[in-house]
Scaffold this motif. Structure first.
Motif, PDB file in Angstrom:
ATOM      1  N   GLU A  99       1.068  -1.238  -0.175  1.00  0.00           N
ATOM      2  CA  GLU A  99      -0.209   0.159  -0.253  1.00  0.00           C
ATOM      3  C   GLU A  99       0.522   1.462  -0.180  1.00  0.00           C
ATOM      4  OE1 GLU A  99      -0.416   1.681   3.866  1.00  0.00           O
ATOM      5  OE2 GLU A  99      -1.339   3.582   2.584  1.00  0.00           O
TER       6      GLU A  99
ATOM      7  N   ALA B 155       0.612   4.118  -3.001  1.00  0.00           N
ATOM      8  CA  ALA B 155       0.342   5.053  -2.465  1.00  0.00           C
ATOM      9  C   ALA B 155       1.417   5.920  -2.968  1.00  0.00           C
ATOM     10  CB  ALA B 155      -0.396   5.321  -1.104  1.00  0.00           C
TER      11      ALA B 155
ATOM     12  N   ALA C  96       2.419  -4.955  -7.504  1.00  0.00           N
ATOM     13  CA  ALA C  96       2.822  -3.492  -5.908  1.00  0.00           C
ATOM     14  C   ALA C  96       3.725  -3.446  -6.879  1.00  0.00           C
ATOM     15  CB  ALA C  96       2.397  -3.737  -5.196  1.00  0.00           C
TER      16      ALA C  96
END
Lengths: 103, 167
Positions: free
Chosen positions: A75, A79, B152
């Motif tokens: 994350e 972000a 990611a």
């Protein structure tokens, strides 16, 4: 003086969660909002590990805490990439003033 | 008051005071360094709870990884030379009131619930058990998280790179 029990850890985690929420709600800078989210994730992790110890559920709570840490890393990377893109587009990272997706 | 209690209160104090400073200090770089102490305090709390591996992972991933990423974010999104690195705040009073009420409710719930406390035997080290759980019971989640981290990473690199101008 009472001994440290499950409730002590839960109280620490509740305060940490409240501080994190306060940071997310009040801060204008996107990076500071991210820091608030990290505090919230840490407080959830304290709860997982505390219940894992005091509830006699084996190590499942610790595994969940491990997964939360991994997700927090993913994350944070995503972000910050988004924050960098916002900065490139608007030349600031003030989340109060960002109200459109395209320039 | 045993030594364990003293150490717990010490770590709890470090964690909460620095977390409070993170959300109230004006300077973003200072906030990032207060966040460092929060992460250290939380790692100490993990260690007190008998979670040695989680404590080490907390230090390595949060302090070594996420905090450095956040510092990069601070440095890359502020013009350090001419603008002071500050973050404004908004709706302070309303947020403090609402979150105060919320925290009160949360604390009341946690203090008044009769938790089922049944501590098992404390393990000397948790690493063998965590390793065996990761490759047996949680192997699917473990592998999926590996894929997620790869996605990611690629996604973050793809989002953050410079756009090539079409000619």
């Amino acid at each position: 003086m009472i001994h440290v029990s499950l409730t002590h850890y839960l109280v620490v985690s509740a305060f940490l969660f409240s501080f994190g929420l306060y940071g997310v709600v009040t801060r204008k800078n996107a990076v500071m909002v991210l820091m608030g989210i990290e505090l919230i994730l840490n407080s959830a992790n304290i709860n997982f590990v505390a219940f894992s110890k005091f509830g006699n559920y084996g190590l499942n709570g610790q595994i969940m805490a491990l997964f939360v840490i991994i997700l927090a890393a993913a994350e944070a990377a995503i972000a910050l990439a988004i924050v960098l893109n916002i900065y490139k587009t608007f030349a600031h990272v003030d989340v109060d003033k960002i109200n459109n997706l395209k320039e | 008051m045993s030594l364990y209690d003293v150490i717990f209160y010490l770590f709890a104090l470090v964690t909460l005071v620095s977390a409070f400073m993170v959300v109230t200090t004006k300077n973003i770089v200072h906030a990032a360094f207060y966040l460092l102490f929060t992460f250290f305090g939380v790692a100490g709390i993990y260690a007190l709870l008998g979670a040695d591996f989680i404590a080490v992972v907390q230090l390595m991933v949060y302090v070594g990884g996420i905090l450095v990423l956040i510092l990069f974010g601070v440095m890359l999104t502020n013009k350090i030379t001419n603008v002071q690195i500050r973050s404004g705040s908004t709706n302070l009073v309303a947020a403090a009131v609402v979150i105060g009420i919320f925290a009160g409710a949360l604390l009341t719930m946690m203090l008044n619930t009769r938790w089922l406390v049944n501590p098992g035997k404390t393990l000397i080290t948790t690493i063998p058990q965590i390793g065996s759980l990761l490759v047996k019971q949680y192997v699917l989640i473990f592998e999926l998280l590996g894929i997620l981290l790869l996605i990611a990473l690629v996604g973050a690199a793809s989002i953050a790179r410079k756009e090539e101008r079409e000619k």
